[in-house]
Design a protein around this motif. Structure first.
Motif, PDB file in Angstrom:
ATOM      1  N   ALA A   1       5.270  -3.860   7.443  1.00  0.00           N
ATOM      2  CA  ALA A   1       6.576  -3.209   7.301  1.00  0.00           C
ATOM      3  C   ALA A   1       6.383  -1.853   6.634  1.00  0.00           C
ATOM      4  CB  ALA A   1       7.513  -4.079   6.479  1.00  0.00           C
ATOM      5  N   ILE A   2       7.026  -0.816   7.182  1.00  0.00           N
ATOM      6  CA  ILE A   2       6.797   0.546   6.709  1.00  0.00           C
ATOM      7  C   ILE A   2       8.133   1.203   6.399  1.00  0.00           C
ATOM      8  CG2 ILE A   2       5.799   2.797   7.282  1.00  0.00           C
ATOM      9  CD1 ILE A   2       4.031   1.291   9.334  1.00  0.00           C
ATOM     10  N   LYS A   3       8.242   1.736   5.198  1.00  0.00           N
ATOM     11  CA  LYS A   3       9.447   2.439   4.806  1.00  0.00           C
ATOM     12  C   LYS A   3       9.067   3.760   4.150  1.00  0.00           C
ATOM     13  CE  LYS A   3      10.044   0.895   0.052  1.00  0.00           C
ATOM     14  NZ  LYS A   3      11.059   0.589  -0.965  1.00  0.00           N
TER      15      LYS A   3
ATOM     16  N   ALA B   1       0.846  -1.190   0.000  1.00  0.00           N
ATOM     17  CA  ALA B   1       0.000   0.000   0.000  1.00  0.00           C
ATOM     18  C   ALA B   1       0.882   1.241   0.000  1.00  0.00           C
ATOM     19  CB  ALA B   1      -0.926   0.001   1.210  1.00  0.00           C
ATOM     20  N   ASP B   2       0.544   2.193  -0.856  1.00  0.00           N
ATOM     21  CA  ASP B   2       1.267   3.459  -0.919  1.00  0.00           C
ATOM     22  C   ASP B   2       0.405   4.558  -0.310  1.00  0.00           C
ATOM     23  OD1 ASP B   2       3.731   2.737  -2.319  1.00  0.00           O
ATOM     24  OD2 ASP B   2       2.426   2.289  -4.024  1.00  0.00           O
ATOM     25  N   PHE B   3       0.894   5.155   0.774  1.00  0.00           N
ATOM     26  CA  PHE B   3       0.215   6.282   1.413  1.00  0.00           C
ATOM     27  C   PHE B   3       0.823   7.549   0.822  1.00  0.00           C
ATOM     28  CE2 PHE B   3      -0.714   2.721   4.008  1.00  0.00           C
ATOM     29  CZ  PHE B   3      -1.939   2.989   4.612  1.00  0.00           C
ATOM     30  N   VAL B   4       0.137   8.070  -0.175  1.00  0.00           N
ATOM     31  CA  VAL B   4       0.738   9.081  -1.045  1.00  0.00           C
ATOM     32  C   VAL B   4       1.001  10.403  -0.341  1.00  0.00           C
ATOM     33  CG1 VAL B   4      -0.169   8.042  -3.138  1.00  0.00           C
ATOM     34  CG2 VAL B   4      -1.578   9.691  -1.909  1.00  0.00           C
ATOM     35  N   SER B   5       0.167  10.785   0.618  1.00  0.00           N
ATOM     36  CA  SER B   5       0.333  12.086   1.283  1.00  0.00           C
ATOM     37  C   SER B   5       1.673  12.186   2.009  1.00  0.00           C
ATOM     38  CB  SER B   5      -0.804  12.329   2.282  1.00  0.00           C
ATOM     39  OG  SER B   5      -2.041  12.405   1.627  1.00  0.00           O
ATOM     40  N   HIS B   6       2.131  11.078   2.575  1.00  0.00           N
ATOM     41  CA  HIS B   6       3.357  11.089   3.367  1.00  0.00           C
ATOM     42  C   HIS B   6       4.468  10.255   2.742  1.00  0.00           C
ATOM     43  CE1 HIS B   6       0.510  12.070   6.882  1.00  0.00           C
ATOM     44  NE2 HIS B   6       1.102  13.174   6.493  1.00  0.00           N
TER      45      HIS B   6
ATOM     46  N   ARG C   1       5.528   3.653   1.987  1.00  0.00           N
ATOM     47  CA  ARG C   1       5.154   2.380   1.358  1.00  0.00           C
ATOM     48  C   ARG C   1       5.078   1.327   2.447  1.00  0.00           C
ATOM     49  NH1 ARG C   1       6.719  -0.129  -4.404  1.00  0.00           N
ATOM     50  NH2 ARG C   1       5.046   1.351  -4.851  1.00  0.00           N
ATOM     51  N   VAL C   2       3.984   0.574   2.423  1.00  0.00           N
ATOM     52  CA  VAL C   2       3.720  -0.403   3.480  1.00  0.00           C
ATOM     53  C   VAL C   2       3.524  -1.778   2.858  1.00  0.00           C
ATOM     54  CG1 VAL C   2       2.200  -1.025   5.395  1.00  0.00           C
ATOM     55  CG2 VAL C   2       2.605   1.396   4.866  1.00  0.00           C
ATOM     56  N   ALA C   3       4.196  -2.774   3.402  1.00  0.00           N
ATOM     57  CA  ALA C   3       4.033  -4.157   2.963  1.00  0.00           C
ATOM     58  C   ALA C   3       3.321  -4.948   4.048  1.00  0.00           C
ATOM     59  CB  ALA C   3       5.389  -4.793   2.659  1.00  0.00           C
ATOM     60  N   TYR C   4       2.349  -5.760   3.628  1.00  0.00           N
ATOM     61  CA  TYR C   4       1.616  -6.650   4.528  1.00  0.00           C
ATOM     62  C   TYR C   4       1.984  -8.074   4.136  1.00  0.00           C
ATOM     63  CZ  TYR C   4      -1.185  -2.433   5.268  1.00  0.00           C
ATOM     64  OH  TYR C   4      -1.594  -1.154   5.547  1.00  0.00           O
ATOM     65  N   ALA C   5       2.681  -8.777   5.028  1.00  0.00           N
ATOM     66  CA  ALA C   5       3.169 -10.110   4.691  1.00  0.00           C
ATOM     67  C   ALA C   5       2.826 -11.108   5.785  1.00  0.00           C
ATOM     68  CB  ALA C   5       4.683 -10.082   4.481  1.00  0.00           C
ATOM     69  N   ALA C   6       2.345 -12.274   5.370  1.00  0.00           N
ATOM     70  CA  ALA C   6       2.158 -13.367   6.318  1.00  0.00           C
ATOM     71  C   ALA C   6       3.523 -13.833   6.799  1.00  0.00           C
ATOM     72  CB  ALA C   6       1.401 -14.513   5.653  1.00  0.00           C
ATOM     73  N   ARG C   7       3.571 -14.388   7.986  1.00  0.00           N
ATOM     74  CA  ARG C   7       4.856 -14.831   8.546  1.00  0.00           C
ATOM     75  C   ARG C   7       5.564 -15.811   7.624  1.00  0.00           C
ATOM     76  NH1 ARG C   7       5.588 -17.348  14.655  1.00  0.00           N
ATOM     77  NH2 ARG C   7       7.633 -18.302  14.331  1.00  0.00           N
ATOM     78  N   ARG C   8       4.785 -16.694   7.010  1.00  0.00           N
ATOM     79  CA  ARG C   8       5.401 -17.688   6.132  1.00  0.00           C
ATOM     80  C   ARG C   8       5.973 -17.072   4.866  1.00  0.00           C
ATOM     81  NH1 ARG C   8      -0.237 -18.473   4.668  1.00  0.00           N
ATOM     82  NH2 ARG C   8      -0.429 -17.637   2.557  1.00  0.00           N
TER      83      ARG C   8
ATOM     84  N   LEU D   1      -0.890   4.835  11.485  1.00  0.00           N
ATOM     85  CA  LEU D   1      -2.048   4.245  12.162  1.00  0.00           C
ATOM     86  C   LEU D   1      -3.090   3.785  11.155  1.00  0.00           C
ATOM     87  CD1 LEU D   1      -2.411   6.655  15.210  1.00  0.00           C
ATOM     88  CD2 LEU D   1      -1.465   4.349  15.188  1.00  0.00           C
ATOM     89  N   ALA D   2      -3.228   4.520  10.051  1.00  0.00           N
ATOM     90  CA  ALA D   2      -4.143   4.081   8.996  1.00  0.00           C
ATOM     91  C   ALA D   2      -3.669   2.766   8.382  1.00  0.00           C
ATOM     92  CB  ALA D   2      -4.263   5.159   7.915  1.00  0.00           C
ATOM     93  N   ALA D   3      -2.360   2.610   8.259  1.00  0.00           N
ATOM     94  CA  ALA D   3      -1.810   1.356   7.736  1.00  0.00           C
ATOM     95  C   ALA D   3      -2.141   0.189   8.648  1.00  0.00           C
ATOM     96  CB  ALA D   3      -0.294   1.488   7.568  1.00  0.00           C
TER      97      ALA D   3
END
Length: 277
Positions: free
Chosen positions: A91-93, A21-26, A29-36, A151-153
């Motif tokens: 994960a947030i970068k 997900a890209d939070f364009v205002s700020h 870039r956020v990745a959502y990953a299962a542990r596996r 927090l939105a992420a």
């Protein structure tokens, strides 16, 4: 109308590929990953500094908030040597050419850990509360602005980020057309907009043997103990450990002998001349 945070979500066709997900205002870039599937994160893209949150699904509402100079490597370490039975990682970068540096992620880790720990029923496991404050004040202000997207992420990951009632206090300037309103008008954000208060200003209180200090954000919130409060009274209540407190008369700007927020609000009518809708 409630604030809307624009976000672009990429959902790969492969069920094991992390969502992004890209939070364009700020520019986050956020990745959502299962542990596996954390090994499916690209080393070229995610082998960079950032913060992360590990989520459980066992009903404990335990979260882990951390930072890493290499997000992918750190998440792989958590997979093999887990601190808690986590099932998903957020994960947030910074999606910019330079990204975050170590001091920035140190500050953000502490801020996010404190914000999440303030959510009723949530427990932060080994997350830091003492955020790195070695950065200059203007950099801390810019990092504080990222918290709404962070927090939105977490909300997109299913985390209930609702805190106890915490709304901006004071009638906005558009609430009256009277030239010299006798009632209190204006919010902390209005004080900022009118130049009666500056973002980054320190606020102090002392009452009943307890003292505390906070800072004012660019959006008119007060950060105390790493948590931002839209209501000055809510911030004062938390700082003093009371059921209620009038933050407008309790918080002093600059130092404990400085003007109160309430005295600054008294200047609004003089500053604007006439309040209009």
């Amino acid at each position: 109308m409630a604030q809307v945070i624009p976000v672009n979500v990429q959902v790969p066709a492969a069920s094991t590929a992390p969502l992004v997900a890209d939070f364009v205002s700020h520019a986050l870039r956020v990745a959502y990953a299962a542990r596996r599937d954390v090994d499916r994160l690209s080393g070229d893209e995610w082998g960079v500094p950032g913060i992360y949150v590990l989520l459980t699904d066992d009903g404990s509402h335990h979260l882990y908030v951390g930072q890493a100079v290499d997000l992918r490597k750190r998440l792989l370490q958590h997979r093999s040597r887990p601190k808690l039975p986590w099932v998903r990682a957020v994960a947030i970068k910074r999606d910019t050419s330079h990204g975050f540096n170590s001091a920035e992620i140190g500050y953000l880790e502490g801020r996010v850990a404190a914000e999440v720990a303030a959510i009723p029923g949530v427990t932060v496991i080994e997350g830091r509360r003492d955020q790195d404050t070695t950065l200059p004040p203007h950099m801390l202000l810019s990092l504080d602005e990222l918290l709404s997207s962070v927090l939105a992420a977490l909300r997109l990951a299913g985390v209930d980020t609702h805190k106890e009632a915490d709304e901006p206090e004071g009638k906005t300037l558009s609430a009256s057309r009277r030239k010299r309103p006798t009632a209190k008008y204006g919010t902390v954000a209005d004080l900022l907009a009118l130049g009666l208060l500056r973002a980054g200003a320190e606020v102090h209180l002392s009452q009943g043997g307890r003292s505390a200090n906070g800072t004012v954000t660019t959006s008119g919130e007060i950060v105390y103990g790493g948590v931002s409060y839209a209501s000055p009274s809510k911030a004062a209540q938390q700082a003093l450990g009371l059921q209620s407190s009038n933050g407008w008369t309790t918080w002093h700007v600059g130092n404990i002998n400085g003007p109160t927020l309430d005295s600054l609000r008294d200047q609004i009518a003089e500053t604007v001349g006439e309040v209009v809708e």
